[in-house]
Design a protein around this motif. Structure first.
Motif, PDB file in Angstrom:
ATOM      1  N   LYS A 101       0.817  -1.211   0.000  1.00  0.00           N
ATOM      2  CA  LYS A 101       0.000   0.000   0.000  1.00  0.00           C
ATOM      3  C   LYS A 101       0.855   1.268   0.000  1.00  0.00           C
ATOM      4  N   ARG A 102       2.172   1.101  -0.071  1.00  0.00           N
ATOM      5  CA  ARG A 102       3.132   2.202  -0.103  1.00  0.00           C
ATOM      6  C   ARG A 102       3.018   3.089   1.143  1.00  0.00           C
ATOM      7  N   ILE A 103       2.890   2.426   2.279  1.00  0.00           N
ATOM      8  CA  ILE A 103       2.864   3.104   3.570  1.00  0.00           C
ATOM      9  C   ILE A 103       4.245   2.994   4.195  1.00  0.00           C
ATOM     10  N   ARG A 104       4.926   4.115   4.355  1.00  0.00           N
ATOM     11  CA  ARG A 104       6.184   4.095   5.101  1.00  0.00           C
ATOM     12  C   ARG A 104       5.869   3.674   6.540  1.00  0.00           C
ATOM     13  N   HIS A 105       6.676   2.785   7.105  1.00  0.00           N
ATOM     14  CA  HIS A 105       6.322   2.268   8.413  1.00  0.00           C
ATOM     15  C   HIS A 105       7.538   1.707   9.147  1.00  0.00           C
ATOM     16  N   ARG A 106       7.391   1.673  10.456  1.00  0.00           N
ATOM     17  CA  ARG A 106       8.309   0.951  11.338  1.00  0.00           C
ATOM     18  C   ARG A 106       7.451   0.135  12.304  1.00  0.00           C
ATOM     19  N   ILE A 107       7.811  -1.128  12.486  1.00  0.00           N
ATOM     20  CA  ILE A 107       7.068  -2.017  13.369  1.00  0.00           C
ATOM     21  C   ILE A 107       7.798  -2.105  14.706  1.00  0.00           C
ATOM     22  N   PHE A 108       7.103  -1.750  15.787  1.00  0.00           N
ATOM     23  CA  PHE A 108       7.668  -1.806  17.137  1.00  0.00           C
ATOM     24  C   PHE A 108       6.935  -2.886  17.930  1.00  0.00           C
ATOM     25  N   ILE A 109       7.680  -3.896  18.369  1.00  0.00           N
ATOM     26  CA  ILE A 109       7.138  -4.936  19.230  1.00  0.00           C
ATOM     27  C   ILE A 109       7.396  -4.515  20.673  1.00  0.00           C
ATOM     28  N   LEU A 110       6.334  -4.230  21.413  1.00  0.00           N
ATOM     29  CA  LEU A 110       6.428  -3.691  22.769  1.00  0.00           C
ATOM     30  C   LEU A 110       6.298  -4.846  23.744  1.00  0.00           C
ATOM     31  N   ASN A 111       7.413  -5.456  24.072  1.00  0.00           N
ATOM     32  CA  ASN A 111       7.454  -6.702  24.827  1.00  0.00           C
ATOM     33  C   ASN A 111       7.568  -6.416  26.329  1.00  0.00           C
ATOM     34  N   GLN A 112       6.528  -6.719  27.078  1.00  0.00           N
ATOM     35  CA  GLN A 112       6.522  -6.486  28.524  1.00  0.00           C
ATOM     36  C   GLN A 112       7.260  -7.626  29.222  1.00  0.00           C
ATOM     37  N   VAL A 113       8.370  -7.312  29.900  1.00  0.00           N
ATOM     38  CA  VAL A 113       9.233  -8.340  30.490  1.00  0.00           C
ATOM     39  C   VAL A 113       9.282  -8.261  32.011  1.00  0.00           C
ATOM     40  N   ASP A 114       8.462  -7.433  32.633  1.00  0.00           N
ATOM     41  CA  ASP A 114       8.426  -7.378  34.096  1.00  0.00           C
ATOM     42  C   ASP A 114       7.509  -8.489  34.626  1.00  0.00           C
ATOM     43  N   HIS A 115       7.260  -8.479  35.932  1.00  0.00           N
ATOM     44  CA  HIS A 115       6.432  -9.516  36.551  1.00  0.00           C
ATOM     45  C   HIS A 115       5.047  -9.016  36.935  1.00  0.00           C
ATOM     46  N   PHE A 116       4.664  -7.865  36.429  1.00  0.00           N
ATOM     47  CA  PHE A 116       3.320  -7.364  36.669  1.00  0.00           C
ATOM     48  C   PHE A 116       2.346  -7.935  35.641  1.00  0.00           C
ATOM     49  N   ARG A 117       1.063  -7.709  35.861  1.00  0.00           N
ATOM     50  CA  ARG A 117       0.077  -8.141  34.890  1.00  0.00           C
ATOM     51  C   ARG A 117       0.223  -7.319  33.606  1.00  0.00           C
ATOM     52  N   PHE A 118      -0.269  -7.873  32.518  1.00  0.00           N
ATOM     53  CA  PHE A 118      -0.136  -7.229  31.212  1.00  0.00           C
ATOM     54  C   PHE A 118      -0.865  -5.892  31.210  1.00  0.00           C
ATOM     55  N   ASP A 278      16.985  -4.334  16.865  1.00  0.00           N
ATOM     56  CA  ASP A 278      16.471  -4.345  15.503  1.00  0.00           C
ATOM     57  C   ASP A 278      16.716  -5.731  14.916  1.00  0.00           C
ATOM     58  N   LEU A 279      15.677  -6.358  14.418  1.00  0.00           N
ATOM     59  CA  LEU A 279      15.837  -7.691  13.842  1.00  0.00           C
ATOM     60  C   LEU A 279      14.924  -7.856  12.636  1.00  0.00           C
ATOM     61  N   SER A 280      15.050  -9.017  12.003  1.00  0.00           N
ATOM     62  CA  SER A 280      14.282  -9.319  10.802  1.00  0.00           C
ATOM     63  C   SER A 280      13.548 -10.636  11.007  1.00  0.00           C
ATOM     64  N   VAL A 281      12.263 -10.660  10.673  1.00  0.00           N
ATOM     65  CA  VAL A 281      11.451 -11.866  10.747  1.00  0.00           C
ATOM     66  C   VAL A 281      11.041 -12.231   9.320  1.00  0.00           C
ATOM     67  N   ALA A 282      11.629 -13.286   8.796  1.00  0.00           N
ATOM     68  CA  ALA A 282      11.364 -13.709   7.407  1.00  0.00           C
ATOM     69  C   ALA A 282      11.584 -12.558   6.433  1.00  0.00           C
ATOM     70  N   GLY A 283      12.640 -11.783   6.669  1.00  0.00           N
ATOM     71  CA  GLY A 283      12.986 -10.676   5.791  1.00  0.00           C
ATOM     72  C   GLY A 283      12.284  -9.370   6.108  1.00  0.00           C
ATOM     73  N   ALA A 284      11.387  -9.353   7.089  1.00  0.00           N
ATOM     74  CA  ALA A 284      10.646  -8.144   7.456  1.00  0.00           C
ATOM     75  C   ALA A 284      11.292  -7.497   8.681  1.00  0.00           C
ATOM     76  N   PRO A 285      11.668  -6.220   8.593  1.00  0.00           N
ATOM     77  CA  PRO A 285      12.344  -5.564   9.723  1.00  0.00           C
ATOM     78  C   PRO A 285      11.369  -5.153  10.817  1.00  0.00           C
ATOM     79  N   CYS A 286      11.828  -5.215  12.055  1.00  0.00           N
ATOM     80  CA  CYS A 286      11.053  -4.711  13.182  1.00  0.00           C
ATOM     81  C   CYS A 286      12.015  -4.361  14.311  1.00  0.00           C
ATOM     82  N   THR A 287      11.527  -3.618  15.283  1.00  0.00           N
ATOM     83  CA  THR A 287      12.301  -3.245  16.458  1.00  0.00           C
ATOM     84  C   THR A 287      11.595  -3.803  17.686  1.00  0.00           C
ATOM     85  N   VAL A 288      12.333  -4.573  18.482  1.00  0.00           N
ATOM     86  CA  VAL A 288      11.777  -5.152  19.704  1.00  0.00           C
ATOM     87  C   VAL A 288      12.266  -4.336  20.895  1.00  0.00           C
ATOM     88  N   LEU A 289      11.319  -3.789  21.654  1.00  0.00           N
ATOM     89  CA  LEU A 289      11.626  -3.088  22.890  1.00  0.00           C
ATOM     90  C   LEU A 289      11.241  -3.991  24.056  1.00  0.00           C
TER      91      LEU A 289
END
Length: 306
Positions: A101-118, A278-289
């Motif tokens: 769709k020609r949308i410039r984008h960045r994918i951010f995976i917001l990974n909660q790693v503490d011990h609190f509830r989601f 910053d990593l790639s999943v099957a050739g697709a870039p994303c940023t994991v926080l």
């Protein structure tokens, strides 16, 4: 001994064996290059009697952004915890969908790693603050919801919040004030709402509170028109038998779940970024926080599982 080993006198040490392995590997690559067909093949289709074979196809390359795609860039904010099977499907799918769709984008995976509830709302607040100045609008996007209709609009929502997963299209939630699943906002509009409330630990209700914030900021929610695929517009990846929702409610939480948080949001979210990758999943870039949220148990005692 094998014929190749007779070329080396006496007992072989590790180093000559290593050189031999490198030589054999290079020879095999050279043979593959000479024996497969390609644009450089001479007339007649053969290299001096070597039979021609089809070359392995080149690895597909992800679409590259071009100036014609426009000036805006989307920060796709994906709240996440321990749903890796869905993530492996989501990242390459959404990268292809938005690139087509020609949308410039960045994918951010917001990974909660503490011990609190989601806490989906707090993770979105963190993603907003950490998404950088090169993005000017956001999508709050569930990891288990994939758009199937290519006519869905993910472009810059200048006129106001745009609810992609509208009640008429979402496979599960159909009430009129629903704004969950996939919601687009400019960064200016998100700041105008002071983001989302940080008081919603566990599953649900944070998007209902955010709907009231949108109305309180004088904004109007817009939704797709002309989409005829109905409840088949999205693929819902969630398996309720395998991944049960954390729907626990204590008494104090039940009393607050329908209230509007008029004090908290972007201005008081407490967190620490443990790592940023910053990593790639099957050739697709994303940023994991990897995000460590903080909780004051005197304010929201329901943030823990105990």
């Amino acid at each position: 001994s094998p014929p190749l080993l007779r070329l080396f006198p006496g007992r072989l040490s590790a180093f000559p064996l290593f050189l031999l392995a490198l030589l054999l590997g290079f020879a095999s690559l050279l043979w593959l290059q000479l024996s497969c067909s390609g644009e450089a093949a001479p007339p007649g289709g053969q290299h001096r009697g070597v039979p021609q074979q089809p070359c392995p196809p080149p690895a597909p390359q992800p679409p590259q952004e071009e100036p014609a795609w426009g000036p805006h860039r989307l920060a796709l904010l994906v709240p996440f915890r321990e749903r890796f099977e869905e993530l492996l499907a989501f990242v390459p799918y959404m990268h292809r969908f938005l690139s087509k769709k020609r949308i410039r984008h960045r994918i951010f995976i917001l990974n909660q790693v503490d011990h609190f509830r989601f806490n989906r709302a707090s993770l979105i607040n963190v993603g907003f603050l950490e998404s950088g100045n090169d993005t000017d609008y956001i999508a709050m996007h569930d990891v288990d919801l994939l758009p199937l209709n290519e006519h869905l609009d993910y472009s810059f929502p200048e006129a106001g919040p745009f609810h992609v997963a509208s009640p008429e299209l979402h496979p599960l939630y159909h009430y009129k004030t629903y704004v969950g699943g996939i919601l687009l906002l400019t960064k200016q509009h998100y700041e105008l709402c002071n983001g989302m409330s940080n008081r919603f630990w566990g599953w649900g209700r944070e998007d209902d509170e955010f709907y009231r914030r949108i109305k309180g900021a004088g904004l109007q929610v817009r939704r797709p028109s002309g989409i005829t695929t109905g409840y088949e517009t999205f693929q819902h990846l969630h398996d309720p038998a395998w991944r049960k929702r954390d729907q626990k409610r204590i008494a104090a939480q039940k009393q607050e779940q329908f209230k509007v948080d008029r004090e908290g949001g972007l201005n008081n979210v407490r967190y620490r970024i443990e790592s940023r990758t910053d990593l790639s999943v099957a050739g697709a870039p994303c940023t994991v926080l990897n995000i460590l949220l903080d909780c004051d148990p005197t304010e929201t005692p329901w943030c823990t599982f105990g």
